[in-house]
Scaffold this motif. Structure first.
Motif, mmCIF file in Angstrom:
data_model
loop_
_atom_site.group_PDB
_atom_site.id
_atom_site.type_symbol
_atom_site.label_atom_id
_atom_site.label_comp_id
_atom_site.label_asym_id
_atom_site.label_seq_id
_atom_site.Cartn_x
_atom_site.Cartn_y
_atom_site.Cartn_z
ATOM 1 N N ALA A 1 0.835 -1.209 0.000
ATOM 2 C CA ALA A 1 0.000 0.000 0.000
ATOM 3 C C ALA A 1 0.867 1.257 0.000
ATOM 4 C CB ALA A 1 -0.920 -0.009 1.218
ATOM 5 N N THR A 2 1.903 1.259 0.826
ATOM 6 C CA THR A 2 2.807 2.410 0.879
ATOM 7 C C THR A 2 3.521 2.616 -0.458
ATOM 8 O OG1 THR A 2 3.169 2.028 3.238
ATOM 9 C CG2 THR A 2 4.757 3.428 2.110
ATOM 10 N N LEU B 1 1.274 4.239 -3.012
ATOM 11 C CA LEU B 1 1.153 5.675 -2.744
ATOM 12 C C LEU B 1 2.404 6.427 -3.186
ATOM 13 C CD1 LEU B 1 -0.560 5.991 0.762
ATOM 14 C CD2 LEU B 1 -1.425 6.809 -1.439
ATOM 15 N N VAL C 1 -5.152 1.037 -1.818
ATOM 16 C CA VAL C 1 -4.375 1.215 -0.591
ATOM 17 C C VAL C 1 -5.177 0.756 0.623
ATOM 18 C CG1 VAL C 1 -3.334 2.937 0.930
ATOM 19 C CG2 VAL C 1 -2.952 3.054 -1.535
ATOM 20 N N ASN D 1 -4.267 -2.371 3.234
ATOM 21 C CA ASN D 1 -4.176 -2.122 4.670
ATOM 22 C C ASN D 1 -5.103 -3.047 5.457
ATOM 23 O OD1 ASN D 1 -2.221 -0.087 4.658
ATOM 24 N ND2 ASN D 1 -3.716 1.516 4.301
#
Length: 297
Positions: free
Chosen positions: A225-226, A229, A277, A281
């Motif tokens: 997810a990071t 981004l 994302v 998470n």
């Protein structure tokens, strides 16, 4: 009668499913509805990305100016952008890029970070000092700024953005594995392996690494997810994917001046980033609850 009873008990015990930590984790994960929803939505994104050429009749890099900034309709589900390109087509092709960057950058970070963490934690002394100081230096910079610096040196491209994201996240996994190794190498089973003369490489690969997988899996899932981004941020700044690639961050950057005239050109890529994302998470949180014994009641 006693023998018959013993045999019956043995049969009953044999018929019971064998329990294991991974099987118990899977049972726990299946009960987490939010994690299952996350899995389903990510599976849909992956399916759309793989079947993109067969789902839409349009090409992601070609459009007709006569159809520019058309609102969503039966012909163009997500509308068209400033070049008359179908936004739905670009969003599902963009899923290929974002998921690939997220997955492969995390795989690279995990491999290198795990290797360095194992060395630092197991051997200690000057090996630990050098690797730990390297991690400290890298962590002294905000990850996105370090990624921007790396891409600026290598040149803007999707491949360089993937490499930069992988590099900046190495310390996260390295320090996680190092701390895990420091506690595991004092355990009795490791001491026993040393006592019988097992090689260091065998102890690391067969005893320490398998017992370090659970936190690595959880952190890696959250790291995807990071990474997505960060890839979107680099694309938005023009340092990641380059036109006409349909990367979600680049789509936001290209369409931001049309946010009032054609808001759908920003809304759908933005929602795709947010949803992807969020789902990773949710999956990461579900895996943490399933794999961490302290979270079980």
């Amino acid at each position: 009668m006693a023998e018959t009873h013993v045999e019956t008990v043995r049969v009953q015990q044999t018929d019971e499913p064998v329990s294991s930590p991974w099987r118990d984790a899977w049972r726990t994960l299946r009960k987490n509805k939010l994690a299952i929803v996350g899995f389903i939505i990510i599976f849909v994104f992956v399916l759309l990305a793989l079947l993109a050429p067969y789902i839409t009749p349009y090409e992601y890099d070609k459009g007709e100016l006569i159809n520019k900034n058309k609102p969503p309709s039966a012909e163009h589900w997500f509308g068209t952008d400033y070049n008359g390109r179908d936004v739905f087509t670009r969003v599902i092709y963009g899923a290929q890029i974002s998921l690939r960057v997220g997955l492969f950058s995390v795989i690279g970070s995990v491999i290198v970070g795990t290797f360095l963490g194992l060395l630092a934690g197991y051997y200690g002394r000057w090996v630990d000092m050098i690797i730990s100081r390297l991690f400290d230096i890298m962590l002294a910079f905000p990850s996105i700024l370090l990624a921007i610096a790396i891409v600026a040196m290598l040149g803007p491209s999707l491949e360089n953005a993937l490499l930069a994201i992988a590099i900046v996240n190495i310390p996260t996994y390295g320090r996680l594995v190092r701390s895990r190794v420091l506690s595991l190498k004092e355990e009795e089973f490791v001491m026993a392996a040393k006592a019988i003369g097992s090689k260091n490489s065998r102890i690391i690969l067969h005893h320490i690494l398998p017992n370090s997988l659970a936190p690595i899996i959880v952190t890696g899932t959250l790291g995807i997810a990071t990474a997505i981004l960060e890839a979107a941020a680099l694309g938005f700044l023009g340092l990641g994917a380059q036109p006409p690639q349909p990367e979600w961050g680049l789509m936001l950057s290209d369409s931001r001046q049309y946010i009032q005239k054609a808001p759908w050109t920003v809304i759908f890529p933005g929602l795709s980033i947010m949803l992807t994302v969020l789902c990773f998470n949710l999956i990461g949180d579900g895996l943490r609850d399933a794999l961490d014994p302290r979270m079980k009641h």
